[in-house]
Design a protein around this motif. Structure first.
Motif, short mmCIF file in Angstrom:
data_model
loop_
_atom_site.label_atom_id
_atom_site.label_comp_id
_atom_site.label_asym_id
_atom_site.label_seq_id
_atom_site.Cartn_x
_atom_site.Cartn_y
_atom_site.Cartn_z
N TRP A 52 0.84 -1.21 0.00
CA TRP A 52 0.00 0.00 0.00
C TRP A 52 0.86 1.25 0.00
O TRP A 52 0.55 2.24 -0.66
CB TRP A 52 -0.90 -0.05 1.23
N PHE A 53 1.96 1.22 0.74
CA PHE A 53 2.85 2.38 0.84
C PHE A 53 3.35 2.78 -0.55
O PHE A 53 3.33 3.96 -0.92
CB PHE A 53 4.02 2.06 1.77
N PHE A 54 3.83 1.80 -1.32
CA PHE A 54 4.34 2.10 -2.66
C PHE A 54 3.22 2.53 -3.60
O PHE A 54 3.41 3.45 -4.41
CB PHE A 54 5.07 0.88 -3.23
N GLU A 55 2.06 1.89 -3.50
CA GLU A 55 0.96 2.26 -4.39
C GLU A 55 0.45 3.66 -4.07
O GLU A 55 0.18 4.46 -4.97
CB GLU A 55 -0.18 1.25 -4.29
N THR A 56 0.34 3.98 -2.78
CA THR A 56 -0.26 5.25 -2.36
C THR A 56 0.69 6.43 -2.52
O THR A 56 0.29 7.50 -3.01
CB THR A 56 -0.72 5.15 -0.90
N PHE A 57 1.94 6.26 -2.11
CA PHE A 57 2.86 7.40 -2.08
C PHE A 57 3.72 7.52 -3.32
O PHE A 57 4.35 8.56 -3.53
CB PHE A 57 3.74 7.33 -0.83
N ILE A 58 3.79 6.49 -4.15
CA ILE A 58 4.59 6.58 -5.38
C ILE A 58 3.71 6.44 -6.62
O ILE A 58 3.64 7.35 -7.44
CB ILE A 58 5.72 5.53 -5.39
N ARG A 130 12.75 12.77 -6.89
CA ARG A 130 11.57 12.49 -6.09
C ARG A 130 11.36 10.98 -5.95
O ARG A 130 11.08 10.49 -4.86
CB ARG A 130 10.34 13.14 -6.73
N LEU A 131 11.51 10.25 -7.04
CA LEU A 131 11.35 8.80 -7.00
C LEU A 131 12.40 8.16 -6.11
O LEU A 131 12.09 7.26 -5.31
CB LEU A 131 11.42 8.22 -8.41
N ALA A 132 13.64 8.61 -6.21
CA ALA A 132 14.70 8.05 -5.37
C ALA A 132 14.40 8.28 -3.89
O ALA A 132 14.60 7.38 -3.05
CB ALA A 132 16.05 8.66 -5.74
N MET A 133 13.92 9.46 -3.53
CA MET A 133 13.60 9.76 -2.14
C MET A 133 12.46 8.87 -1.64
O MET A 133 12.53 8.28 -0.55
CB MET A 133 13.23 11.23 -2.00
N LEU A 134 11.41 8.72 -2.45
CA LEU A 134 10.26 7.93 -2.03
C LEU A 134 10.59 6.43 -1.99
O LEU A 134 10.12 5.71 -1.11
CB LEU A 134 9.08 8.19 -2.97
N LEU A 135 11.40 5.97 -2.94
CA LEU A 135 11.83 4.58 -2.90
C LEU A 135 12.64 4.29 -1.65
O LEU A 135 12.44 3.25 -0.99
CB LEU A 135 12.68 4.27 -4.14
N THR A 136 13.54 5.19 -1.31
CA THR A 136 14.35 4.99 -0.11
C THR A 136 13.46 4.88 1.12
O THR A 136 13.60 3.95 1.92
CB THR A 136 15.33 6.16 0.07
N LEU A 137 12.54 5.82 1.26
CA LEU A 137 11.65 5.81 2.42
C LEU A 137 10.79 4.55 2.41
O LEU A 137 10.59 3.91 3.46
CB LEU A 137 10.78 7.06 2.43
N GLY A 138 10.27 4.17 1.25
CA GLY A 138 9.43 2.99 1.17
C GLY A 138 10.16 1.71 1.54
O GLY A 138 9.61 0.84 2.22
N LEU A 139 11.41 1.58 1.12
CA LEU A 139 12.18 0.38 1.43
C LEU A 139 12.60 0.36 2.90
O LEU A 139 12.59 -0.70 3.54
CB LEU A 139 13.39 0.28 0.51
N GLU A 140 12.97 1.51 3.45
CA GLU A 140 13.28 1.58 4.88
C GLU A 140 12.03 1.25 5.69
O GLU A 140 12.10 0.56 6.72
CB GLU A 140 13.80 2.97 5.23
N HIS A 141 10.88 1.73 5.25
CA HIS A 141 9.61 1.44 5.91
C HIS A 141 9.33 -0.06 5.88
O HIS A 141 8.92 -0.66 6.88
CB HIS A 141 8.50 2.23 5.20
N GLU A 142 9.57 -0.70 4.74
CA GLU A 142 9.32 -2.14 4.66
C GLU A 142 10.28 -2.91 5.57
O GLU A 142 9.89 -3.91 6.18
CB GLU A 142 9.44 -2.63 3.22
N GLN A 143 11.51 -2.46 5.69
CA GLN A 143 12.44 -3.13 6.59
C GLN A 143 11.99 -3.00 8.05
O GLN A 143 12.15 -3.94 8.84
CB GLN A 143 13.85 -2.55 6.42
N GLN A 144 11.42 -1.87 8.40
CA GLN A 144 10.85 -1.75 9.74
C GLN A 144 9.76 -2.79 9.96
O GLN A 144 9.68 -3.43 11.01
CB GLN A 144 10.27 -0.35 9.95
N HIS A 145 8.92 -2.99 8.95
CA HIS A 145 7.85 -3.96 9.07
C HIS A 145 8.37 -5.40 9.05
O HIS A 145 7.74 -6.29 9.62
CB HIS A 145 6.81 -3.74 7.98
N GLN A 146 9.51 -5.63 8.44
CA GLN A 146 10.09 -6.97 8.49
C GLN A 146 10.48 -7.34 9.92
O GLN A 146 10.29 -8.49 10.35
CB GLN A 146 11.30 -7.04 7.57
N GLU A 147 10.98 -6.38 10.67
CA GLU A 147 11.26 -6.64 12.08
C GLU A 147 9.96 -6.88 12.84
O GLU A 147 9.86 -7.79 13.68
CB GLU A 147 12.04 -5.47 12.70
#
Length: 419
Positions: A52-58, A130-147
């Motif tokens: 959802w994060f990638f679909e909504t924010f990117i 803009r895409l690089a910034m959002l991708l970075t945040l989205g992947l860091e966000h997913e890593q948080q959810h992996q924990e």
């Protein structure tokens, strides 16, 4: 990764997204649907929300002729972003038997395909940045959810009287823990917060100067054996050791030991782990400890919890680097007498309230809700845990939870003020 390189981003995106699926592989469809408590989320929800994060924010912002995979998913899998719109109530995520796990996997595959097309498309400089910034945040966000996936499924499996294991391999006994040593640090004026060009969350900024008085920090985390001594000395029965709210909190639930500990009729202590029920290993770090418990144990040991500034200063002074890669905290390895277990074992409670750094400003829009609005009634934890994904730890990282939180891999690092 400061410049946008389509090939590098595609590989990194695929690796992070695949790891989430890998974490779910040992689980049944039933395991993935259940929510064991309001603070935890079903694995199925984690898989959907990170998508959802990638679909909504990117994709919603940058995809030509955007169409959502399913219109209802925008509400179902929103976590706390009020700026995006309505949310499904967090305590009721486990009631979402529909969509099925298979449809959530199809959702992930669909969004991944669309993200691949976007990453391979021709974009102007501003759009690439803009895409690089959002991708970075989205992947860091997913890593948080992996924990969170690991800690949430551990709590879920612990509710089962069969004590099912997440990991098939056995948890080996740890080597004898090194004696706890005290390392003296001079303190002084020091710079706290993220530095450099690498990624950080906004709560790690701005870097600022702070005075730290001379102090001592324990060379390692407290072990199960040391925490058991606190229990056996009556630590849960002595109100003089506890913060008033912590004493009432522990008493209201009848707590007498950490989460996942249990004692059998013969008096033997056991601990539920991601490897199943194990005899309590006295050499491994005590974990799943609340701030209330950590603070009480520290007082019993004539010590205290460090401030987050002390913790960060010590990491830089010792040159400690991220480590880990297991599913349970490990014992100290030689050489002894140096600062160890700062990363990769347990998040470490500090005495610092989770508050903004001087000059902090949250980002504009819904993404500004990521950290700033939670800066109340929580405490900072530093380091990383055994469940933290590789590459996700750094000295300035500020984790935060309420004082009674116990389902994360949180442990105890002691500090003392120098005479």
């Amino acid at each position: 990764m400061h410049m946008y390189d389509s090939g590098l981003w595609t590989a990194r995106y695929a690796a992070v997204r695949q790891r989430s699926l890998d974490l779910a592989t040992p689980l049944s469809d039933e395991d993935c649907c259940v929510q064991s408590m309001p603070d935890a989320s079903p694995i199925k929800w984690h898989l959907a929300h990170t998508t959802w994060f990638f679909e909504t924010f990117i994709l919603e912002q940058m995809e030509a002729d955007f169409q959502p995979f399913h219109p209802a998913f925008r509400m179902l899998f929103n976590s706390y972003y009020n700026g995006v719109g309505d949310k499904h109530p967090r305590p009721r995520r486990g009631l979402l038997t529909r969509p099925a796990l298979s449809e959530v996997r199809a959702y992930r595959a669909n969004v991944d395909q669309r993200m691949a097309r976007l990453q391979g498309s021709v974009l102007d400089g501003a759009a690439r940045d803009r895409l690089a910034m959002l991708l970075t945040l989205g992947l860091e966000h997913e890593q948080q959810h992996q924990e969170l996936m690991l800690t949430d499924v551990k709590h879920l499996l612990a509710q089962n009287p069969l004590h099912p294991a997440y990991a098939a391999e056995a948890l080996p006994p740890a080597a004898a823990a090194a004696p706890l040593a005290w390392l003296a640090l001079e303190g002084g004026l020091c710079d706290i917060g993220h530095q450099g060009e690498g990624f950080c969350f906004d709560n790690e900024l701005p870097r600022h100067r702070q005075y730290v008085a001379p102090f001592e920090l324990a060379s390692r985390l407290l072990t199960n054996g040391e925490y058991l001594a606190f229990i056996e000395a009556g630590g849960y029965r002595d109100p003089s050791l506890w913060l008033a709210e912590g004493w009432d909190w522990a008493g209201s639930m009848g707590l007498r030991h950490p989460l996942y500990w249990q004692q059998d009729e013969a008096g033997q202590w056991w601990e539920f782990t991601l490897h199943g029920l194990q005899r309590l290993d006295m050499n491994r770090p005590a974990t799943h400890i609340s701030l209330f418990e950590a603070d009480a144990c520290a007082h019993w040991m004539d010590a205290r919890l460090p401030s987050e500034a002390e913790w960060e200063l010590a990491v830089h002074a010792a040159g400690a680097t991220p480590e880990g890669g297991a599913l349970h905290p490990g014992a100290v390895q030689p050489p002894q007498g140096r600062l160890q277990q700062m990363f990769g074992h347990c998040w470490q409670w500090t005495s610092s309230s989770y508050a903004p750094y001087p000059g902090y400003r949250a980002a504009a829009g819904a993404l500004g809700e990521y950290n700033g609005k939670f800066m109340v009634n929580q405490y900072v934890l530093r380091g990383s845990s055994c469940a933290t994904p590789e590459g996700h730890a750094r000295a300035s990282y500020r984790n935060f939870f309420p004082a009674g939180a116990r389902w994360q891999f949180s442990g105890i690092r002691l500090a003392r003020s120098s005479a």
